[in-house]
Motif scaffolding. Structure first.
Motif, PDB file in Angstrom:
ATOM      1  N   VAL A  19     -10.799  -2.197   0.650  1.00  0.00           N
ATOM      2  CA  VAL A  19     -10.889  -1.114   1.831  1.00  0.00           C
ATOM      3  C   VAL A  19     -10.846   0.357   0.972  1.00  0.00           C
ATOM      4  CG1 VAL A  19      -8.598  -1.067   2.601  1.00  0.00           C
ATOM      5  CG2 VAL A  19     -10.466  -0.646   4.096  1.00  0.00           C
ATOM      6  N   ASN A  20     -11.744   1.201   1.611  1.00  0.00           N
ATOM      7  CA  ASN A  20     -11.513   2.622   1.133  1.00  0.00           C
ATOM      8  C   ASN A  20     -10.197   3.240   2.173  1.00  0.00           C
ATOM      9  OD1 ASN A  20     -13.484   2.799  -0.546  1.00  0.00           O
ATOM     10  ND2 ASN A  20     -14.864   3.404   0.652  1.00  0.00           N
ATOM     11  N   ALA A  21      -9.276   3.975   1.389  1.00  0.00           N
ATOM     12  CA  ALA A  21      -8.329   4.466   2.011  1.00  0.00           C
ATOM     13  C   ALA A  21      -8.136   6.024   1.571  1.00  0.00           C
ATOM     14  CB  ALA A  21      -6.872   3.781   1.419  1.00  0.00           C
ATOM     15  N   GLN A  22      -7.526   6.734   2.314  1.00  0.00           N
ATOM     16  CA  GLN A  22      -7.147   8.375   1.926  1.00  0.00           C
ATOM     17  C   GLN A  22      -5.877   8.545   1.345  1.00  0.00           C
ATOM     18  OE1 GLN A  22      -9.220  10.987   2.683  1.00  0.00           O
ATOM     19  NE2 GLN A  22     -10.725   9.532   3.473  1.00  0.00           N
ATOM     20  N   VAL A  23      -5.811   9.130   0.296  1.00  0.00           N
ATOM     21  CA  VAL A  23      -4.606   9.615  -0.448  1.00  0.00           C
ATOM     22  C   VAL A  23      -3.645  10.178   0.541  1.00  0.00           C
ATOM     23  CG1 VAL A  23      -3.280  11.108  -1.951  1.00  0.00           C
ATOM     24  CG2 VAL A  23      -5.611  10.019  -2.675  1.00  0.00           C
ATOM     25  N   GLY A  24      -2.359   9.544   0.152  1.00  0.00           N
ATOM     26  CA  GLY A  24      -1.274   9.839   1.527  1.00  0.00           C
ATOM     27  C   GLY A  24      -1.233   8.882   2.469  1.00  0.00           C
ATOM     28  N   GLU A  25      -2.210   8.120   2.934  1.00  0.00           N
ATOM     29  CA  GLU A  25      -2.025   7.326   3.825  1.00  0.00           C
ATOM     30  C   GLU A  25      -1.367   6.130   3.694  1.00  0.00           C
ATOM     31  OE1 GLU A  25      -5.487   4.324   6.537  1.00  0.00           O
ATOM     32  OE2 GLU A  25      -5.925   5.573   4.649  1.00  0.00           O
ATOM     33  N   ILE A  38       7.290  -2.334  -7.894  1.00  0.00           N
ATOM     34  CA  ILE A  38       7.630  -3.032  -6.614  1.00  0.00           C
ATOM     35  C   ILE A  38       7.888  -2.096  -5.680  1.00  0.00           C
ATOM     36  CG2 ILE A  38       9.087  -4.654  -5.386  1.00  0.00           C
ATOM     37  CD1 ILE A  38       7.195  -6.028  -7.463  1.00  0.00           C
ATOM     38  N   VAL A  39       6.982  -1.980  -4.460  1.00  0.00           N
ATOM     39  CA  VAL A  39       7.428  -0.928  -3.535  1.00  0.00           C
ATOM     40  C   VAL A  39       7.248  -1.623  -1.988  1.00  0.00           C
ATOM     41  CG1 VAL A  39       6.031   0.740  -4.647  1.00  0.00           C
ATOM     42  CG2 VAL A  39       4.916  -0.594  -2.900  1.00  0.00           C
ATOM     43  N   ARG A  40       7.871  -0.803  -0.969  1.00  0.00           N
ATOM     44  CA  ARG A  40       7.880  -1.269   0.426  1.00  0.00           C
ATOM     45  C   ARG A  40       6.509  -0.593   0.936  1.00  0.00           C
ATOM     46  NH1 ARG A  40      11.752  -1.391  -2.305  1.00  0.00           N
ATOM     47  NH2 ARG A  40      13.040   0.387  -1.722  1.00  0.00           N
ATOM     48  N   ALA A  41       5.770  -1.437   1.555  1.00  0.00           N
ATOM     49  CA  ALA A  41       4.462  -0.921   1.932  1.00  0.00           C
ATOM     50  C   ALA A  41       4.647   0.129   3.444  1.00  0.00           C
ATOM     51  CB  ALA A  41       3.399  -1.829   2.631  1.00  0.00           C
ATOM     52  N   CYS A  42       5.678  -0.213   4.114  1.00  0.00           N
ATOM     53  CA  CYS A  42       5.889   0.890   5.278  1.00  0.00           C
ATOM     54  C   CYS A  42       6.369   2.330   4.992  1.00  0.00           C
ATOM     55  CB  CYS A  42       6.910   0.145   6.264  1.00  0.00           C
ATOM     56  SG  CYS A  42       8.642   0.064   5.304  1.00  0.00           S
ATOM     57  N   ILE A  43       6.985   2.474   3.758  1.00  0.00           N
ATOM     58  CA  ILE A  43       7.227   3.852   3.392  1.00  0.00           C
ATOM     59  C   ILE A  43       6.398   4.244   2.301  1.00  0.00           C
ATOM     60  CG2 ILE A  43       9.603   3.663   4.398  1.00  0.00           C
ATOM     61  CD1 ILE A  43      10.522   3.060   1.744  1.00  0.00           C
ATOM     62  N   THR A  44       5.672   3.497   1.579  1.00  0.00           N
ATOM     63  CA  THR A  44       4.837   3.939   0.485  1.00  0.00           C
ATOM     64  C   THR A  44       3.220   4.465   0.740  1.00  0.00           C
ATOM     65  OG1 THR A  44       6.262   2.436  -0.775  1.00  0.00           O
ATOM     66  CG2 THR A  44       3.978   3.423  -1.800  1.00  0.00           C
ATOM     67  N   MET A  78      -9.278  13.019  -0.693  1.00  0.00           N
ATOM     68  CA  MET A  78      -9.715  12.028  -1.608  1.00  0.00           C
ATOM     69  C   MET A  78      -9.465  10.588  -1.264  1.00  0.00           C
ATOM     70  SD  MET A  78      -8.225  11.939  -5.463  1.00  0.00           S
ATOM     71  CE  MET A  78      -8.942  10.967  -6.662  1.00  0.00           C
ATOM     72  N   THR A  79     -10.516   9.898  -1.408  1.00  0.00           N
ATOM     73  CA  THR A  79     -10.270   8.415  -1.085  1.00  0.00           C
ATOM     74  C   THR A  79     -10.147   7.668  -2.346  1.00  0.00           C
ATOM     75  OG1 THR A  79     -12.985   8.162  -1.172  1.00  0.00           O
ATOM     76  CG2 THR A  79     -11.981   8.774   0.874  1.00  0.00           C
ATOM     77  N   MET A  80      -9.837   6.344  -2.040  1.00  0.00           N
ATOM     78  CA  MET A  80      -9.629   5.287  -3.059  1.00  0.00           C
ATOM     79  C   MET A  80      -9.823   4.146  -2.658  1.00  0.00           C
ATOM     80  SD  MET A  80      -5.866   4.649  -4.683  1.00  0.00           S
ATOM     81  CE  MET A  80      -5.516   6.126  -5.240  1.00  0.00           C
ATOM     82  N   GLN A  81     -10.218   3.161  -3.586  1.00  0.00           N
ATOM     83  CA  GLN A  81     -10.405   1.720  -3.060  1.00  0.00           C
ATOM     84  C   GLN A  81      -9.166   1.069  -3.262  1.00  0.00           C
ATOM     85  OE1 GLN A  81     -13.592  -0.110  -5.522  1.00  0.00           O
ATOM     86  NE2 GLN A  81     -14.927   0.155  -3.679  1.00  0.00           N
ATOM     87  N   ILE A  82      -8.703   0.219  -2.215  1.00  0.00           N
ATOM     88  CA  ILE A  82      -7.561  -0.527  -2.338  1.00  0.00           C
ATOM     89  C   ILE A  82      -8.043  -1.902  -2.524  1.00  0.00           C
ATOM     90  CG2 ILE A  82      -5.438  -1.216  -1.167  1.00  0.00           C
ATOM     91  CD1 ILE A  82      -5.325   1.819  -2.190  1.00  0.00           C
ATOM     92  N   ASN A  83      -7.475  -2.614  -3.328  1.00  0.00           N
ATOM     93  CA  ASN A  83      -7.890  -4.358  -3.365  1.00  0.00           C
ATOM     94  C   ASN A  83      -6.540  -5.081  -2.920  1.00  0.00           C
ATOM     95  OD1 ASN A  83      -8.453  -6.762  -5.399  1.00  0.00           O
ATOM     96  ND2 ASN A  83      -9.798  -6.549  -3.855  1.00  0.00           N
ATOM     97  N   PHE A  84      -6.486  -5.875  -1.866  1.00  0.00           N
ATOM     98  CA  PHE A  84      -5.128  -6.395  -1.724  1.00  0.00           C
ATOM     99  C   PHE A  84      -5.453  -8.031  -2.261  1.00  0.00           C
ATOM    100  CE2 PHE A  84      -5.234  -3.457   1.482  1.00  0.00           C
ATOM    101  CZ  PHE A  84      -4.097  -2.992   1.794  1.00  0.00           C
ATOM    102  N   LEU A  85      -4.551  -8.531  -3.186  1.00  0.00           N
ATOM    103  CA  LEU A  85      -4.697  -9.883  -3.593  1.00  0.00           C
ATOM    104  C   LEU A  85      -3.528 -10.755  -3.116  1.00  0.00           C
ATOM    105  CD1 LEU A  85      -5.476  -9.053  -7.454  1.00  0.00           C
ATOM    106  CD2 LEU A  85      -7.033  -9.874  -5.629  1.00  0.00           C
TER     107      LEU A  85
END
Length: 79
Positions: free
Chosen positions: A14-20, A54-60, A1-8
């Protein structure tokens, strides 16, 4: 499954895969997120999700169950 991720505040989508990894998604999108330990301990890669979490991007990873996710980047001059 893909999802749109918007960085502000960069407003990059960008499109991303669940679990990425969020860090991998950001890198692929050309968005810079500071890193340190890459294990979540140093908090250098801290970001805020659209629900205020609030999350850490390297482990989320990209979570399931949404079509779009907004990630708010922090600017930390220390890193």
């Amino acid at each position: 499954m893909t999802m749109q991720i918007n960085f502000l505040p960069d407003d990059v989508t960008v499109n991303a895969q669940v679990g990425e990894s969020l860090l991998d998604v950001a890198e692929r999108a050309g968005v810079s997120i500071s890193t340190g330990c890459l294990m979540g301990s140093c908090h250098a890669c801290t970001v805020e999700l659209d629900n205020g979490e609030i999350v850490r991007a390297c482990i989320t990873v990209v979570p399931p169950g949404k079509e779009k996710l907004t990630i708010h980047l922090f600017s930390d001059p220390t890193w």
